[in-house]
Scaffold this motif. Structure first.
Motif, short mmCIF file in Angstrom:
data_model
loop_
_atom_site.label_atom_id
_atom_site.label_comp_id
_atom_site.label_asym_id
_atom_site.label_seq_id
_atom_site.Cartn_x
_atom_site.Cartn_y
_atom_site.Cartn_z
N LEU A 167 0.83 -1.21 0.00
CA LEU A 167 0.00 0.00 0.00
C LEU A 167 0.86 1.26 0.00
O LEU A 167 0.55 2.24 -0.68
CB LEU A 167 -0.92 0.01 1.22
CG LEU A 167 -2.02 -1.06 1.29
CD1 LEU A 167 -2.83 -0.88 2.57
CD2 LEU A 167 -2.93 -1.01 0.07
N ALA A 168 1.94 1.24 0.78
CA ALA A 168 2.84 2.39 0.82
C ALA A 168 3.49 2.62 -0.54
O ALA A 168 3.60 3.76 -1.02
CB ALA A 168 3.91 2.19 1.89
N ALA A 169 3.92 1.53 -1.19
CA ALA A 169 4.53 1.66 -2.52
C ALA A 169 3.53 2.22 -3.52
O ALA A 169 3.87 3.09 -4.34
CB ALA A 169 5.04 0.29 -2.98
N ASP A 170 2.30 1.74 -3.46
CA ASP A 170 1.26 2.26 -4.37
C ASP A 170 1.00 3.73 -4.13
O ASP A 170 0.69 4.48 -5.07
CB ASP A 170 -0.04 1.47 -4.18
CG ASP A 170 0.04 0.05 -4.73
OD1 ASP A 170 0.94 -0.24 -5.53
OD2 ASP A 170 -0.83 -0.77 -4.36
N LEU A 210 5.12 -5.50 -3.50
CA LEU A 210 4.66 -5.43 -4.89
C LEU A 210 4.58 -3.98 -5.33
O LEU A 210 4.43 -3.07 -4.51
CB LEU A 210 3.29 -6.09 -5.03
CG LEU A 210 3.23 -7.60 -4.78
CD1 LEU A 210 1.79 -8.07 -4.81
CD2 LEU A 210 4.08 -8.35 -5.80
N ARG A 211 4.67 -3.76 -6.64
CA ARG A 211 4.55 -2.42 -7.20
C ARG A 211 3.37 -2.35 -8.17
O ARG A 211 2.94 -3.37 -8.71
CB ARG A 211 5.82 -2.03 -7.94
CG ARG A 211 7.08 -2.03 -7.09
CD ARG A 211 8.20 -1.35 -7.84
NE ARG A 211 9.50 -1.53 -7.19
CZ ARG A 211 10.60 -0.90 -7.53
NH1 ARG A 211 10.56 -0.01 -8.54
NH2 ARG A 211 11.74 -1.11 -6.92
N ARG A 225 -2.82 -0.69 -9.12
CA ARG A 225 -2.11 -0.90 -7.87
C ARG A 225 -1.59 -2.34 -7.76
O ARG A 225 -2.23 -3.27 -8.25
CB ARG A 225 -3.01 -0.59 -6.68
CG ARG A 225 -3.36 0.89 -6.59
CD ARG A 225 -4.33 1.18 -5.44
NE ARG A 225 -4.63 2.60 -5.39
CZ ARG A 225 -3.94 3.49 -4.68
NH1 ARG A 225 -2.90 3.10 -3.96
NH2 ARG A 225 -4.27 4.77 -4.69
N GLY A 226 -0.48 -2.49 -7.09
CA GLY A 226 0.06 -3.82 -6.87
C GLY A 226 -0.63 -4.56 -5.75
O GLY A 226 -0.60 -5.79 -5.69
N THR A 227 -1.29 -3.82 -4.85
CA THR A 227 -1.91 -4.41 -3.66
C THR A 227 -3.34 -3.93 -3.52
O THR A 227 -3.60 -2.73 -3.60
CB THR A 227 -1.11 -4.01 -2.40
OG1 THR A 227 0.25 -4.46 -2.54
CG2 THR A 227 -1.71 -4.63 -1.14
N CYS A 228 -4.25 -4.87 -3.30
CA CYS A 228 -5.65 -4.51 -3.06
C CYS A 228 -5.81 -4.05 -1.62
O CYS A 228 -5.34 -4.70 -0.68
CB CYS A 228 -6.56 -5.71 -3.33
SG CYS A 228 -8.30 -5.41 -2.94
N CYS A 229 -6.53 -2.94 -1.44
CA CYS A 229 -6.74 -2.38 -0.09
C CYS A 229 -7.93 -3.03 0.62
O CYS A 229 -8.18 -2.73 1.79
CB CYS A 229 -6.95 -0.87 -0.19
SG CYS A 229 -8.50 -0.40 -1.00
#
Length: 265
Positions: A167-170, A210-211, A225-229
């Protein structure tokens, strides 16, 4: 009197959009990220009540904490090639009463600048030789700040550390693309700049993240996004999950994503 460099940059960001800006030396009611651990249980309880589950609440809390770090620092770097000190004792946030934050801020004028910056002579400035050194200074500080915060969230909610860092990377790439659009700058150059920041962060984060991937639509560059929130699972979003997923969600299909993004004003 010449304004302090952190005040200059905060004002320039706020001129683009209120949320892009950040408060400098805010007063009562704000919580230093160094003291955030003492508030996490309360914030998480509010988010569980709001969203109906510990997993999505953990994701939302992690996102809010990441934004309090990423927003002021990445925004400043993209706009002015400066970086407010990302130490937890310097970063602060204004709780909204729902478990999230209404605003982000810094408590001091300490800011990293390049040697060619006109503010290099200011007593608040930490002078660095080049952009690579600035990225490293940012990444070391961000990793040191987010690592204990994310670990504290993970002990309270099932949303995993890999996902929290994702999430931080996104947020790094999302902030970069958004600010480029606000400032009328090239979004592809902003994307490339964000990747260099993430390269630096990956060297210091305790876990591989992930990115996102670029997703051009018309003349705009968006991201997947690399990650689902997990927000689509929130009880605030009744209806079929496929419709509740964010336009940038990695679980949404690209055809519907493109259609929805084309409808943006």
């Amino acid at each position: 009197m010449t304004p302090a460099p952190v005040d200059e940059t905060a004002a320039r960001l706020a001129a683009l959009d209120d949320y892009a800006g950040f408060s400098v030396r805010p007063g009562a009611g704000w919580v230093s990220l160094a003291a955030a651990d003492g508030f996490l249980d309360r914030w998480l309880a509010l988010l569980i009540a709001e969203h109906g589950g510990r997993n999505v609440a953990g994701s939302t809390l992690g996102s809010a904490l990441a934004a309090a770090v990423i927003g002021p620092t990445v925004g400043s770097m993209l706009l002015d090639r400066r970086c407010p000190d990302p130490a937890p004792a310097n970063l602060t946030a204004l709780p909204s009463g729902t478990g999230e934050f209404d605003a982000r801020g810094v408590r001091t004028g300490r800011i990293a600048v390049l040697a060619v910056d006109p503010a290099a002579a200011h007593p608040d400035s930490v002078v660095l030789p080049d952009e690579k050194a600035l990225d490293e200074w940012w990444a070391v500080g961000v990793a040191a700040t987010l690592t204990p915060l994310f670990e504290a969230v993970r002990t309270r909610a099932p949303f995993g550390l890999r996902n929290l860092w994702g999430l931080a990377a996104d947020d790094v790439t999302a902030t970069s693309l958004w600010l480029a659009e606000l400032a009328g700058r090239d979004q592809q150059a902003a994307w490339t700049r964000a990747q260099r920041l993430l390269d630096a962060l990956a060297r210091h984060a305790p876990i591989r993240f992930l990115r996102s991937r670029p997703f051009p639509v018309g003349e705009r560059l968006h991201q997947v996004r690399g990650t689902c929130c997990l927000y689509y699972r929130s009880t605030c979003e009744p209806g079929p999950p496929a419709e509740n997923r964010c336009d940038t969600c990695p679980l949404r299909d690209d055809d519907s994503r493109r259609e929805r993004l084309l409808a943006y004003p």
